[in-house]
Design an enzyme around this catalytic site. Structure first.
Site, PDB file in Angstrom:
ATOM      1  N   ILE C  77       0.858  -1.187   0.000  1.00 46.58           N
ATOM      2  CA  ILE C  77       0.000   0.000   0.000  1.00 46.58           C
ATOM      3  C   ILE C  77       0.892   1.235   0.000  1.00 46.58           C
ATOM      4  CG2 ILE C  77      -1.650   1.324   1.402  1.00 46.58           C
ATOM      5  CD1 ILE C  77      -2.618  -1.392   2.511  1.00 46.58           C
ATOM      6  N   CYS C  78       0.598   2.170  -0.893  1.00 42.12           N
ATOM      7  CA  CYS C  78       1.418   3.383  -0.989  1.00 42.12           C
ATOM      8  C   CYS C  78       1.262   4.246   0.261  1.00 42.12           C
ATOM      9  CB  CYS C  78       1.005   4.200  -2.209  1.00 42.12           C
ATOM     10  SG  CYS C  78       1.843   5.798  -2.275  1.00 42.12           S
ATOM     11  N   VAL C  79       2.382   4.602   0.859  1.00 40.22           N
ATOM     12  CA  VAL C  79       2.340   5.383   2.096  1.00 40.22           C
ATOM     13  C   VAL C  79       1.735   6.767   1.889  1.00 40.22           C
ATOM     14  CG1 VAL C  79       4.760   6.183   1.848  1.00 40.22           C
ATOM     15  CG2 VAL C  79       3.687   6.174   4.094  1.00 40.22           C
ATOM     16  N   GLY C  82      -1.923   6.491   1.104  1.00 47.29           N
ATOM     17  CA  GLY C  82      -2.573   5.985   2.300  1.00 47.29           C
ATOM     18  C   GLY C  82      -2.756   7.061   3.365  1.00 47.29           C
TER      19      GLY C  82
END
Lengths: 133, 100, 119
Positions: C77-79, C82
């Site tokens: 998941i892209c920080v 996110g």
């Protein structure tokens, strides 16, 4: 897939792929334009052959004088000017897309290479990785 | 190159954009709501009949079935594939472009 | 063949998450490798531990985690995307991890094919 990648001798076994970020959506109405731009900036760290294409409504992303601050939204159009500093210089805008929308290269925030649809087609076909949103 | 289109041609222009930028002979897969473009008797049938002669047009059969459509209504030359066929198309092409 | 997959949309709202799952499942069944499924834009919601669909519906989050249990697929998941949407370490489901956008580029370099699922 050695036929698709080039090896840069200076970088040892470093694989250099042709990446294209395809922008076909207008800014502000959805978040895609901003988050594609964030992806493009990160990609500059990987020494890949990066191409950024703007076509269809994507050309609106580069329109001068955007003021999303009026909507309390982030003005990221200035960030396109930073791309060159990150070594991202292959920025292509499709002529037909500009024409269809009553825009010209002079209306854009950065100098770009304006190419015709046929050239865009050829360019896209040469890519190894196409990231669109 | 494999071109992926997932939008209904009656609502959005993704398919149109794809057809204008795909090189003759390249593969196109219609899936999700783009499967409506693969049918006979619609406003885009003529366009897609032409496209089926220029490109290798495929349609994802599970997406047709999910929408109450059968392969009996497919435009001649449009080839139905299942998910395994979708994977095979990505393997055969040199790269994949999603027309989002 | 090695694949990198990008999911641009959240679960349930859009078919993209389902299409991506079906594609990944069938690619794995055929013996291909899926190096990473990268969740970007609203795709980050695919990793929310609070997703609770009705019992007669598919559980998209658990379905992803199940794939990653059986195969070495990295559910990333892209920080940045996110954080923007409140998807942080505290709220992600088992099987997922949060990582930088660089990991997306890296998987595109390492994979033979990159396939994007979105709107």
């Amino acid at each position: 897939m050695t036929d698709l990648t080039e090896t840069d001798p200076a970088a040892g076994e470093q694989v250099v792929k042709r990446f294209m970020y395809v922008n076909r959506k207008a800014p502000h109405g959805t978040v895609y334009a901003l988050e594609v731009l964030e992806m493009v900036l990160i990609s500059a760290m990987f020494e890949q052959d990066v191409h950024v294409a703007f076509l269809d409504d994507g050309v609106f992303q580069l329109k001068k004088n955007q003021d999303p601050g009026r909507l309390e939204m982030k003005d990221f159009s200035k960030t396109y000017r930073a791309l060159e500093g990150y070594g991202i210089e292959k920025i292509y805008v499709e002529q037909e897309s500009l024409d269809d929308r009553g825009l010209a290269a002079a209306d854009l925030v950065i100098p770009v290479e304006v190419i015709g649809r046929a050239a865009m087609t050829e360019l896209m076909a040469e890519m190894d990785v196409v990231l669109s949103a | 190159m494999l071109h992926l289109v997932n939008k209904s041609p009656f609502e959005r222009k993704n398919l149109d954009a794809c057809l204008k930028h795909a090189k003759p002979g390249s593969a196109i897969l219609l899936y999700e709501d783009a499967v409506y473009a693969a049918l006979t008797g619609t406003a885009v049938t003529d366009t897609m009949t032409g496209a089926a002669g220029t490109f290798a047009v495929h349609v994802l059969e599970p997406d047709l079935a999910a929408r109450g459509l059968g392969t009996d209504r497919l435009i001649a030359g449009v080839r139905p594939v299942d998910y395994g066929g979708f994977v095979d198309l990505t393997e055969k092409a040199s790269s994949v472009q999603a027309w989002l | 063949m090695k694949y990198a997959i990008v999911v641009n949309e959240g679960p349930y709202n859009h078919q993209a998450a389902d299409s991506a799952y079906q594609f990944v499942k069938h690619a794995l069944d055929k013996g291909h490798q899926v190096l990473r499924v990268f969740f970007y834009y609203d795709g980050v919601f695919n990793g929310s531990r609070f997703v609770a669909p009705q019992s007669d519906d598919r559980h998209i989050v658990k379905r992803w985690a199940g794939l990653a249990e059986q195969h070495p697929v990295d559910l990333a998941i892209c920080v940045a995307a996110g954080l923007r949407r409140g998807i942080t370490e505290e709220v992600i489901a088992p099987g997922f991890r949060i990582t930088g956008l660089g990991q997306l580029i890296e998987s595109c370099i390492d994979a033979d094919r990159t396939v994007v699922f979105g709107d």
